[in-house]
Design a protein around this motif. Structure first.
Motif, PDB file in Angstrom:
ATOM      1  N   UNK A 132       0.861  -1.191   0.000  1.00 34.17           N
ATOM      2  CA  UNK A 132       0.000   0.000   0.000  1.00 34.17           C
ATOM      3  C   UNK A 132       0.894   1.237   0.000  1.00 34.17           C
ATOM      4  N   UNK A 133       0.723   2.093  -1.000  1.00 29.18           N
ATOM      5  CA  UNK A 133       1.623   3.230  -1.199  1.00 29.18           C
ATOM      6  C   UNK A 133       0.806   4.505  -1.407  1.00 29.18           C
ATOM      7  N   UNK A 134       1.145   5.540  -0.638  1.00 28.45           N
ATOM      8  CA  UNK A 134       0.431   6.811  -0.765  1.00 28.45           C
ATOM      9  C   UNK A 134       1.250   7.881  -1.476  1.00 28.45           C
ATOM     10  N   UNK A 135       2.554   7.736  -1.486  1.00 27.85           N
ATOM     11  CA  UNK A 135       3.412   8.752  -2.084  1.00 27.85           C
ATOM     12  C   UNK A 135       3.912   9.741  -1.048  1.00 27.85           C
ATOM     13  N   UNK A 136       3.182   9.944   0.026  1.00 28.90           N
ATOM     14  CA  UNK A 136       3.604  10.864   1.085  1.00 28.90           C
ATOM     15  C   UNK A 136       3.881  10.130   2.391  1.00 28.90           C
ATOM     16  N   UNK A 137       3.704   8.832   2.422  1.00 26.78           N
ATOM     17  CA  UNK A 137       3.913   8.009   3.610  1.00 26.78           C
ATOM     18  C   UNK A 137       4.669   6.766   3.166  1.00 26.78           C
ATOM     19  N   UNK A 138       5.497   6.191   4.031  1.00 23.13           N
ATOM     20  CA  UNK A 138       6.196   4.961   3.620  1.00 23.13           C
ATOM     21  C   UNK A 138       5.204   3.867   3.206  1.00 23.13           C
ATOM     22  N   UNK A 139       5.611   3.052   2.267  1.00 21.91           N
ATOM     23  CA  UNK A 139       4.770   1.947   1.808  1.00 21.91           C
ATOM     24  C   UNK A 139       4.541   0.987   2.976  1.00 21.91           C
ATOM     25  N   UNK A 140       3.322   0.457   3.082  1.00 24.53           N
ATOM     26  CA  UNK A 140       2.944  -0.375   4.219  1.00 24.53           C
ATOM     27  C   UNK A 140       2.035  -1.492   3.749  1.00 24.53           C
ATOM     28  N   UNK A 141       1.493  -2.276   4.691  1.00 24.74           N
ATOM     29  CA  UNK A 141       0.621  -3.385   4.341  1.00 24.74           C
ATOM     30  C   UNK A 141      -0.575  -3.424   5.293  1.00 24.74           C
ATOM     31  N   UNK A 142      -1.500  -4.332   5.046  1.00 24.59           N
ATOM     32  CA  UNK A 142      -2.704  -4.432   5.870  1.00 24.59           C
ATOM     33  C   UNK A 142      -2.363  -4.793   7.311  1.00 24.59           C
ATOM     34  N   UNK A 143      -1.345  -5.631   7.505  1.00 28.03           N
ATOM     35  CA  UNK A 143      -0.933  -5.982   8.865  1.00 28.03           C
ATOM     36  C   UNK A 143      -0.534  -4.736   9.638  1.00 28.03           C
ATOM     37  N   UNK A 144       0.187  -3.819   8.987  1.00 27.32           N
ATOM     38  CA  UNK A 144       0.585  -2.575   9.638  1.00 27.32           C
ATOM     39  C   UNK A 144      -0.642  -1.753  10.057  1.00 27.32           C
ATOM     40  N   UNK A 145      -1.661  -1.752   9.207  1.00 28.89           N
ATOM     41  CA  UNK A 145      -2.890  -1.020   9.514  1.00 28.89           C
ATOM     42  C   UNK A 145      -3.530  -1.582  10.784  1.00 28.89           C
ATOM     43  N   UNK A 146      -3.590  -2.913  10.887  1.00 25.12           N
ATOM     44  CA  UNK A 146      -4.182  -3.530  12.074  1.00 25.12           C
ATOM     45  C   UNK A 146      -3.336  -3.292  13.319  1.00 25.12           C
ATOM     46  N   UNK A 147      -2.015  -3.326  13.189  1.00 24.73           N
ATOM     47  CA  UNK A 147      -1.144  -3.058  14.331  1.00 24.73           C
ATOM     48  C   UNK A 147      -1.372  -1.637  14.846  1.00 24.73           C
ATOM     49  N   UNK A 148      -1.394  -0.672  13.944  1.00 26.58           N
ATOM     50  CA  UNK A 148      -1.576   0.726  14.339  1.00 26.58           C
ATOM     51  C   UNK A 148      -2.973   0.960  14.917  1.00 26.58           C
ATOM     52  N   UNK A 149      -3.998   0.474  14.238  1.00 31.84           N
ATOM     53  CA  UNK A 149      -5.368   0.682  14.730  1.00 31.84           C
ATOM     54  C   UNK A 149      -5.591  -0.025  16.069  1.00 31.84           C
ATOM     55  N   UNK A 150      -5.073  -1.247  16.205  1.00 27.31           N
ATOM     56  CA  UNK A 150      -5.181  -1.951  17.480  1.00 27.31           C
ATOM     57  C   UNK A 150      -4.435  -1.225  18.581  1.00 27.31           C
ATOM     58  N   UNK A 151      -3.253  -0.737  18.276  1.00 27.81           N
ATOM     59  CA  UNK A 151      -2.474   0.025  19.258  1.00 27.81           C
ATOM     60  C   UNK A 151      -3.168   1.304  19.674  1.00 27.81           C
TER      61      UNK A 151
END
Length: 162
Positions: A121-140
């Motif tokens: 997952x790439x936004x161009x203004x944020x480092x490329x990430x994945x769905x697992x990262x989304x769950x880690x951040x949202x859970x945290x």
């Protein structure tokens, strides 16, 4: 009573496993479908990248076994926290821990194969990430919010002074 505790624990572990499985499936797809062929999708594009470090490529130059060992210990710690708090804790707390555990487990399993985590997952203004990262951040973040609103027991001497 014990059956209810076991059921809640297993249910939350199933949530974590579903998150991990979904992300690992997406990583497998991304590795073949996005190799040299990014897909533009508006604010979030699909673009293959590999991260040898952890969040924001921290420790990217560290030996792979150290990164794997540290992330493995952290993931195990989250699993223990989920197991211990699931029976008596608030369900939302368990869901938050399951989200972190599922994301961490997916990234750990992905890293174990070749020392890198697959991002897509790439936004161009944020480092490329994945769905697992989304769950880690949202859970945290949910854990932080729940911690702010937790019912904190009063000290015994304060309760008797009233």
């Amino acid at each position: 009573m014990a059956a209810g505790r076991t059921r809640r624990r297993l249910g939350l572990l199933l949530v974590a496993a579903t998150i991990a499985g979904t992300d690992l499936g997406l990583k497998a797809w991304a590795t073949t479908a996005l190799d040299g062929r990014p897909i533009e999708g508006g604010p979030v594009n699909l673009q293959l990248a590999f991260n040898p470090g952890v969040a924001f490529s921290l420790a990217a130059n560290a030996p792979g076994w150290i990164v794997l060992a540290v992330t493995g210990l952290i993931t195990a710690g989250v699993a223990v926290a989920l197991w211990r708090t699931a029976p008596a804790g608030r369900l939302l707390w368990g869901v938050a821990l399951a989200a972190v555990l599922g994301g961490a487990a997916a990234n750990l399993i992905d890293r174990a194969a070749d020392g890198v985590v697959t991002d897509y997952l790439h936004t161009g203004w944020w480092p490329t990430f994945n769905l697992a990262d989304v769950f880690i951040v949202c859970g945290g973040l949910l854990i932080v919010v729940l911690s702010w609103h937790a019912d904190h027991p009063r000290p015994a001497n304060e309760m008797h002074d009233r």
